[in-house]
Write an enzyme that holds these catalytic residues in place. Structure first.
Site, PDB file in Angstrom:
ATOM      1  N   ASP A 156     -11.352   1.865   2.003  1.00 55.71           N
ATOM      2  CA  ASP A 156     -12.081   1.462   3.212  1.00 55.71           C
ATOM      3  C   ASP A 156     -11.111   0.947   4.274  1.00 55.71           C
ATOM      4  OD1 ASP A 156     -11.447  -0.958   2.079  1.00 55.71           O
ATOM      5  OD2 ASP A 156     -13.482  -1.750   2.038  1.00 55.71           O
ATOM      6  N   SER A 157      -9.809   0.903   3.926  1.00 53.73           N
ATOM      7  CA  SER A 157      -8.782   0.640   4.944  1.00 53.73           C
ATOM      8  C   SER A 157      -8.814   1.727   6.016  1.00 53.73           C
ATOM      9  CB  SER A 157      -7.393   0.562   4.294  1.00 53.73           C
ATOM     10  OG  SER A 157      -7.155   1.691   3.481  1.00 53.73           O
ATOM     11  N   ASP A 186     -13.492   4.370  -2.585  1.00 54.54           N
ATOM     12  CA  ASP A 186     -13.732   2.937  -2.386  1.00 54.54           C
ATOM     13  C   ASP A 186     -15.199   2.678  -2.045  1.00 54.54           C
ATOM     14  OD1 ASP A 186     -12.613   0.447  -2.469  1.00 54.54           O
ATOM     15  OD2 ASP A 186     -11.522   0.616  -0.580  1.00 54.54           O
ATOM     16  N   LYS A 219     -13.848   2.232  -6.754  1.00 50.97           N
ATOM     17  CA  LYS A 219     -13.261   0.884  -6.755  1.00 50.97           C
ATOM     18  C   LYS A 219     -14.189  -0.030  -5.969  1.00 50.97           C
ATOM     19  CE  LYS A 219      -9.703  -0.377  -3.929  1.00 50.97           C
ATOM     20  NZ  LYS A 219     -10.309  -1.507  -3.193  1.00 50.97           N
ATOM     21  N   GLU A 233     -14.626  -4.441  -4.784  1.00 53.22           N
ATOM     22  CA  GLU A 233     -13.987  -5.759  -4.717  1.00 53.22           C
ATOM     23  C   GLU A 233     -14.818  -6.820  -5.427  1.00 53.22           C
ATOM     24  OE1 GLU A 233     -12.947  -6.844  -0.707  1.00 53.22           O
ATOM     25  OE2 GLU A 233     -11.822  -4.990  -0.387  1.00 53.22           O
ATOM     26  N   GLU A 275      -4.215  -7.644  -5.368  1.00 55.91           N
ATOM     27  CA  GLU A 275      -3.596  -7.512  -4.041  1.00 55.91           C
ATOM     28  C   GLU A 275      -3.142  -8.879  -3.519  1.00 55.91           C
ATOM     29  OE1 GLU A 275      -6.038  -5.508  -1.127  1.00 55.91           O
ATOM     30  OE2 GLU A 275      -4.623  -5.949   0.504  1.00 55.91           O
TER      31      GLU A 275
HETATM   32  O1  KIV Z   1      -8.984   0.152   1.072  1.00 61.08           O
HETATM   33  C1  KIV Z   1      -7.814   0.127   0.705  1.00 61.08           C
HETATM   34  O2  KIV Z   1      -6.971   0.872   1.182  1.00 61.08           O
HETATM   35  C2  KIV Z   1      -7.429  -0.841  -0.299  1.00 61.08           C
HETATM   36  C3  KIV Z   1      -5.976  -1.178  -0.361  1.00 61.08           C
HETATM   37  C4  KIV Z   1      -5.771  -2.593  -0.660  1.00 61.08           C
HETATM   38  C5  KIV Z   1      -5.204  -0.290  -1.272  1.00 61.08           C
HETATM   39  O3  KIV Z   1      -8.239  -1.313  -1.038  1.00 61.08           O
END
Ligand code: KIV
Length: 274
Positions: free
Chosen positions: A46-47, A85, A115, A117, A184
């Site tokens: 999500d970056s 993500d 993934k 958080e 991270e």
């Molecule tokens: O969204 C992203 O790019 C991440 C980074 C911390 C790898 O979660």
């Protein structure tokens, strides 16, 4: 071309000492270059809110954004292990909402894992998604989706109390069934302490060398983004080279030096060129 790695290959790194690398990727052209490289893993992160869409952070990215970019990445890098993500708002309402979002990302991108958080607060969602049959990577430490609670992009785990909370989070993620955990923005010793006390491999980003997988943001490692965090080594410095190329193109056009016949279609058109 190296063989595509699998969840069991990643799990096995905890025992066999193999090291893998991951970069974020959000588009087809970049994905074809990752595909041609030795890097094993891609995160459609999500970056992309920051690198692709110009947002200040990652909040605001949607499941559809991840899928839109993820499909292009999958086309360009079919032999890489791709993690999709889960953006903010895609899994904080209920376990059912988390499973629905994960299903959509997993099915529509055709990725290999998702993934999300959060430690203890996300454990029930992780368990639900794993039980639904989707491999999950957790994410603790500096979690960009909750930087407003952290007071910005700040190194985490700076006191023993904070470290113990991080370990509790890591254990909750492992117990919920995740096969991998991203850590991270923490000091090297914190990663070492957590790694020693959990049984699943770690992806580190700004978490020191003691990780089974190292991750970097593609734009950071290629020197394309304006701002680069301390941990992001520039393995190339493309931004000035790209700006130079733009300026040379502009100058050659203005001075009449581009396009030359070499870059033009020079076939004769009857009646026009006689
Ligand atoms: O969204 C992203 O790019 C991440 C980074 C911390 C790898 O979660």
């Amino acid at each position: 071309m190296n063989k595509k790695i699998t969840v069991p290959d990643i799990r096995a790194t905890k025992e066999n000492g193999n090291k893998y690398t991951l970069v974020t990727c959000y588009d087809y052209t970049s994905a074809t270059m990752v595909e041609a490289s030795d890097i094993e893993m891609i995160l459609v992160g999500d970056s992309l809110g920051m690198t692709m869409l110009g947002y200040d952070g990652t909040v605001g990215v949607t499941v559809d954004d991840i899928i839109h970019h993820g499909k292009a990445v999958k086309k360009g890098a079919p032999n890489k292990f791709i993690i999709g993500d889960m953006p903010f708002g895609a899994y904080n309402v209920s376990v059912e909402q988390g499973i629905t979002s994960a299903n959509k990302i997993f099915i529509e991108i055709g990725c290999d894992a998702i993934k999300l958080e959060g430690g203890k607060r996300s454990a029930a969602v992780i368990k639900g998604i794993v039980e639904a049959g989707i491999p999950v990577c957790g994410h603790i430490g500096l979690t960009p989706q909750t930087t407003s609670m952290m007071g910005g992009f700040k190194v985490q785990g700076k006191s023993m109390d904070a470290v113990e909370l991080l370990l509790e989070d890591a254990k909750a993620i492992e117990e919920a069934g995740a096969f991998l955990i991203m850590i991270e923005g923490v000091p090297v010793s914190v990663t070492q302490y957590i790694r020693k006390n959990i049984g699943i491999p770690v992806i580190g980003i700004g978490a020191g060398p003691d990780c089974e997988v190292q991750a970097l943001i593609l734009q950071d490692m290629l020197g394309m983004y304006e701002w680069v965090p301390k941990f992001a080594k520039k393995f190339a410095d493309l931004r000035p080279q790209i700006i130079d190329a733009f300026n040379t193109y502009h100058q050659e056009v203005v001075e009449g030096n581009f396009p030359t016949p070499e870059y033009s279609y020079n076939s004769k058109v009857e009646g026009l060129d006689d």
